[in-house]
Design a protein around this motif. Structure first.
Motif, PDB file in Angstrom:
ATOM      1  N   TYR A 130      16.857  21.506  65.137  1.00 19.61           N
ATOM      2  CA  TYR A 130      16.898  22.837  65.730  1.00 19.61           C
ATOM      3  C   TYR A 130      17.128  23.877  64.633  1.00 19.61           C
ATOM      4  N   PHE A 131      16.442  25.019  64.779  1.00 19.69           N
ATOM      5  CA  PHE A 131      16.589  26.125  63.845  1.00 19.69           C
ATOM      6  C   PHE A 131      16.825  27.392  64.666  1.00 19.69           C
ATOM      7  N   ASP A 197       7.643  17.919  58.227  1.00 16.08           N
ATOM      8  CA  ASP A 197       8.759  17.956  57.272  1.00 16.08           C
ATOM      9  C   ASP A 197       8.731  19.238  56.458  1.00 16.08           C
ATOM     10  N   SER A 198       7.525  19.692  56.069  1.00 14.15           N
ATOM     11  CA  SER A 198       7.407  20.946  55.319  1.00 14.15           C
ATOM     12  C   SER A 198       7.865  22.127  56.162  1.00 14.15           C
ATOM     13  N   LEU A 199       7.508  22.125  57.448  1.00  6.94           N
ATOM     14  CA  LEU A 199       7.958  23.192  58.349  1.00  6.94           C
ATOM     15  C   LEU A 199       9.484  23.192  58.440  1.00  6.94           C
ATOM     16  N   CYS A 200      10.087  22.018  58.560  1.00  5.30           N
ATOM     17  CA  CYS A 200      11.546  21.925  58.660  1.00  5.30           C
ATOM     18  C   CYS A 200      12.215  22.425  57.380  1.00  5.30           C
ATOM     19  N   ARG A 201      11.667  22.049  56.230  1.00  6.54           N
ATOM     20  CA  ARG A 201      12.247  22.513  54.964  1.00  6.54           C
ATOM     21  C   ARG A 201      12.133  24.030  54.834  1.00  6.54           C
ATOM     22  N   GLU A 208      11.704  31.333  50.454  1.00  9.41           N
ATOM     23  CA  GLU A 208      11.343  32.058  49.233  1.00  9.41           C
ATOM     24  C   GLU A 208      10.802  31.095  48.179  1.00  9.41           C
ATOM     25  N   ARG A 209      11.419  29.931  48.055  1.00 11.23           N
ATOM     26  CA  ARG A 209      10.953  28.954  47.080  1.00 11.23           C
ATOM     27  C   ARG A 209       9.540  28.475  47.427  1.00 11.23           C
ATOM     28  N   TYR A 210       9.301  28.254  48.735  1.00  8.88           N
ATOM     29  CA  TYR A 210       7.979  27.800  49.167  1.00  8.88           C
ATOM     30  C   TYR A 210       6.926  28.876  48.914  1.00  8.88           C
ATOM     31  N   ILE A 211       7.275  30.126  49.173  1.00 10.63           N
ATOM     32  CA  ILE A 211       6.330  31.231  48.942  1.00 10.63           C
ATOM     33  C   ILE A 211       6.028  31.365  47.453  1.00 10.63           C
ATOM     34  N   ARG A 212       7.050  31.170  46.597  1.00 11.68           N
ATOM     35  CA  ARG A 212       6.814  31.241  45.151  1.00 11.68           C
ATOM     36  C   ARG A 212       5.849  30.137  44.696  1.00 11.68           C
ATOM     37  N   ASP A 324      20.386  16.601  55.696  1.00 15.97           N
ATOM     38  CA  ASP A 324      19.706  17.886  55.483  1.00 15.97           C
ATOM     39  C   ASP A 324      19.896  18.812  56.660  1.00 15.97           C
ATOM     40  N   LEU A 325      19.956  18.237  57.878  1.00 16.52           N
ATOM     41  CA  LEU A 325      20.138  19.059  59.070  1.00 16.52           C
ATOM     42  C   LEU A 325      21.502  19.722  59.069  1.00 16.52           C
ATOM     43  N   THR A 326      22.552  18.974  58.748  1.00 22.35           N
ATOM     44  CA  THR A 326      23.889  19.565  58.736  1.00 22.35           C
ATOM     45  C   THR A 326      24.034  20.550  57.576  1.00 22.35           C
ATOM     46  N   ARG A 327      23.306  20.306  56.474  1.00 20.31           N
ATOM     47  CA  ARG A 327      23.357  21.260  55.366  1.00 20.31           C
ATOM     48  C   ARG A 327      22.751  22.602  55.785  1.00 20.31           C
ATOM     49  N   HIS A 328      21.719  22.547  56.635  1.00 21.60           N
ATOM     50  CA  HIS A 328      21.129  23.794  57.149  1.00 21.60           C
ATOM     51  C   HIS A 328      22.086  24.490  58.106  1.00 21.60           C
ATOM     52  N   GLU A 329      22.771  23.753  58.940  1.00 19.80           N
ATOM     53  CA  GLU A 329      23.629  24.347  59.963  1.00 19.80           C
ATOM     54  C   GLU A 329      24.965  24.814  59.400  1.00 19.80           C
ATOM     55  N   ILE A 330      25.419  24.217  58.317  1.00 19.19           N
ATOM     56  CA  ILE A 330      26.703  24.597  57.721  1.00 19.19           C
ATOM     57  C   ILE A 330      26.432  25.265  56.379  1.00 19.19           C
TER      58      ILE A 330
END
Length: 661
Positions: A130-131, A197-201, A208-212, A324-330
């Motif tokens: 979830y995002f 996976d790319s969408l989730c990242r 910004e990193r992906y756009i660069r 990775d999910l908890t790193r996004h949420e916290i």
């Protein structure tokens, strides 16, 4: 009310170690959970002089019948165990955080064979990332629409996906290149998962990193004179920037932080959080807090952080690989208006969940302090809005309950009402539903479904007697079980033991869908069990009259009566719940019946077919090759299944519709 001295443990028996404690009432229900650095000091404070306790703490202590505790190795362990117990028991004297509205999330079902992206509300499901949350559903829908150009993952439902598989024709999104169309084999399972996976990242904070990276690829393509490829990358970059152009830039683009604030009065508080990722506000969420216990600001903030991030702790415990999910949420930083109680333990807990250092701070000046003031203003406005809405709603509900109580001449306030309905199809597949309203609002966690068989299914009155008798017989058995095993105050060894789910408190009023026969059946069931204090009425559909036991004439309420509206809502909710259960049961029974008699198709192979296709129509429309994909179904058996269903279809007649009593 109980005397606290009757269950006060001896001071010498209480350890001085850190731990978690819980108070129980006379029936063994957990009514309060707390933690302490020193169990002896904390528990003695409840019993030393109860008269000096705050009113709500005084009520909690006098509602209790025992207190028990578990010693833990550290204050961090006590924090985790306290959250677990509060989540498990939902004690009525603990602070309760409720979302002030239903927030939309962007969800990606990573557990599916072909992950699906969609906008979702409500309870989070296992196997889905979830995002959000986002303030408006249209905002995340527009964001997803823009992202599909770059990450064309599947967004269709399972039914649409299976239909496209069978017909080998993709949906509209497949034709306009907003879906990679895995349903027709345009992309492999591995490549589609890589897209997801790319969408989730990207959504997890790597935008910004992906756009660069895309910008570098575009420049290289232009240098190599691959202008078509460069133009496509240019459009992709524009789509990604558009997806987040509405997100306000509030802090430096290296800042990942959650900002918490709250506003309170004597009875309630509103809490708000802004989720800032890469310096942009990516989400906002709010809660309404019922202040059932007296808490300092530091304790309020600690409880809020514990509940908000506790969901991530549960996710990590069940799926350790989703770090990775908890790193996004916290985030790396949590900003609060005042330092919470046990701040060091909270930082250690959050750091363990995120997998890297998390700091909790109180901003004093600058842009972070200004943004925190904005969050606090949102909390103040949220509480004002909640109060104004609740005032009208509470007045209406109170009037409904009071009017109903007076019309039925009941001695007690209607705190809990249960309504029962019977559903069947010409006397077959008989089921019943029980819905519960507390304080005039549905309590869906207490809804129950019943299957009725044998003699009890011969008519509506027998079915109603059976359901009421079963419900209250079980309730009486649980009460006897609790009384037979009284709990003494003291230490408990197994803190992780799960208690069985039980029926909750008995209702003040039982409402049945029907007239005098159904009312008499329900009254007789209660009388045979010796249940007292539970009143029975029936709501008949024809004239919406209310029938009470031993009365030849019904109670007639005005058509504009709030009490009648409440009863109608109860009856309609019970009817809906019963019909839904009946249809699911009838559909499965019809599917099983349709597959009976196929030579060589045993119960296990039949169940495998049902699980794989889900409906009779899907099986009928499948080709022999598709049927043969199911484990245990060979080409010959697949032909026999289809021949059997075709023969049945030629001989069948239209079925009967479900009816409800």
């Amino acid at each position: 009310m109980a005397n606290p001295a009757s269950y006060r443990p001896a001071t010498g028996q209480i350890p001085t170690d850190p731990g978690v404690y819980r108070f129980r009432d006379e029936f063994g229900r957990v009514i309060y959970v707390g933690k302490a650095k020193n169990l002896r000091n904390r528990l003695n404070s409840y019993f030393a002089d109860p008269q000096r306790l705050a009113p709500k703490t005084y009520a909690m202590v006098h509602s209790g019948a025992s207190v028990e505790w578990t010693v833990v190795g550290s204050e961090l362990e006590s924090l985790q165990l306290e959250y677990t117990w509060i989540k498990q028991y939902a004690p009525k004297f603990n602070i309760k955080y409720r979302d002030d509205k239903s927030y939309p999330y962007l969800a990606v079902s990573v557990a599916d064979r072909f992950p699906r992206a969609r906008v979702m509300r409500g309870e989070k499901k296992k196997g889905t990332r979830y995002f959000g949350p986002f303030s408006h559903a249209w905002a995340i829908r527009e964001t997803l629409d823009a992202l599909l150009r770059v990450f064309p993952v599947r967004t269709c439902t399972r039914t649409v996906f299976k239909r496209a598989e069978q017909t080998q024709r993709p949906c509209l999104l497949g034709y306009i290149d907003k879906c990679s169309a895995p349903c027709v084999g345009r992309i492999s399972e591995e490549d589609h998962r890589a897209l997801a996976d790319s969408l989730c990242r990207f959504m997890a904070g790597g935008s910004e990193r992906y756009i660069r990276e895309l910008t570098s690829q575009m420049e290289r393509a232009a240098e190599n004179m691959e202008f078509e490829h460069a133009a496509k990358l240019r459009d992709d970059i524009g789509a990604l920037r558009k997806a987040f152009e509405r997100n306000a830039v509030v802090l430096n683009d290296s800042v990942d932080a959650d900002l918490f604030a709250y506003h309170e009065d004597e009875l309630e508080a509103a809490a708000q959080v802004f989720h800032v990722r890469e310096g942009r506000i990516r989400g906002q969420r709010g809660w309404i807090v019922e202040k059932v216990e007296d808490r300092t600001p530091a304790e309020m903030i600690a409880q809020l952080l514990q509940q908000v991030y506790g969901e991530s702790a549960v996710t990590l415990a069940s799926t350790p690989d989703e770090r990775d999910l908890t790193r996004h949420e916290i985030p790396r930083t949590v900003l609060v208006p005042t330092m919470p109680e046990d701040a060091l333990q909270l930082e250690e807990w959050l750091s363990g969940l995120r997998g890297s250092r998390v700091s909790i701070a109180v901003p004093q000046r600058g842009e972070r302090a200004q943004l925190l003031e904005t969050v606090a203003e949102n909390a103040r406005q949220s509480l004002m809005l909640h109060k104004s809405r609740r005032a009208g709603d509470l007045t209406t509900r109170s009037a409904s309950l009071q009017e109903l109580q007076e019309a039925l001449d009941l001695p007690d306030a209607l705190m809990r009402i249960e309504c029962y309905d019977i559903s069947h199809s010409q006397g077959t597949n008989v089921v019943a539903s029980m819905v519960v309203f507390e304080d005039g609002l549905p309590k869906k966690s207490d809804y129950r479904k019943f299957s009725i068989r044998g003699e009890a299914a011969r008519d509506d009155t027998a079915s109603m007697y059976d359901v009421i008798h079963r419900r209250f017989k079980r309730h009486l058995a649980e009460q006897e079980e609790r009384r037979a095993a009284p709990r003494a105050s003291g230490e408990i060894a197994d803190a992780s033991a799960q208690e069985p789910t039980r029926f909750a408190y008995p209702p003040n009023l039982v409402v049945v869908d029907g007239g005098p026969p159904q009312v008499e059946a329900a009254r007789r069931a209660l009388e045979d069990l010796g249940v007292t204090g539970v009143h029975v009425v029936g709501l008949a559909k024809r004239l919406e009259e209310i029938w009470v036991p031993d009365d030849d004439f019904p109670v007639i309420l005005p058509r504009s009566s709030n009490g009648l509206f409440l009863l109608q809502r109860l009856r309609d909710e019970a009817h809906r719940f019963a019909i839904t259960f009946h249809r699911s049961k009838r559909g499965k029974a019809m599917l099983v019946s349709a597959l009976d008699g196929v030579p060589g198709l045993g119960a296990s192979r039949r169940d495998a077919l049902i699980k794989h296709f889900g409906s009779l129509k899907a099986i009928q429309e499948a080709t022999p090759d598709r049927l043969a994909e199911v484990r245990g179904i060979g080409p010959t058996l697949a032909e026999k299944v289809l021949e059997h269903l075709i023969a049945q279809d030629e001989e069948s007649e239209p079925g009967e519709a479900a009816t409800a009593g």
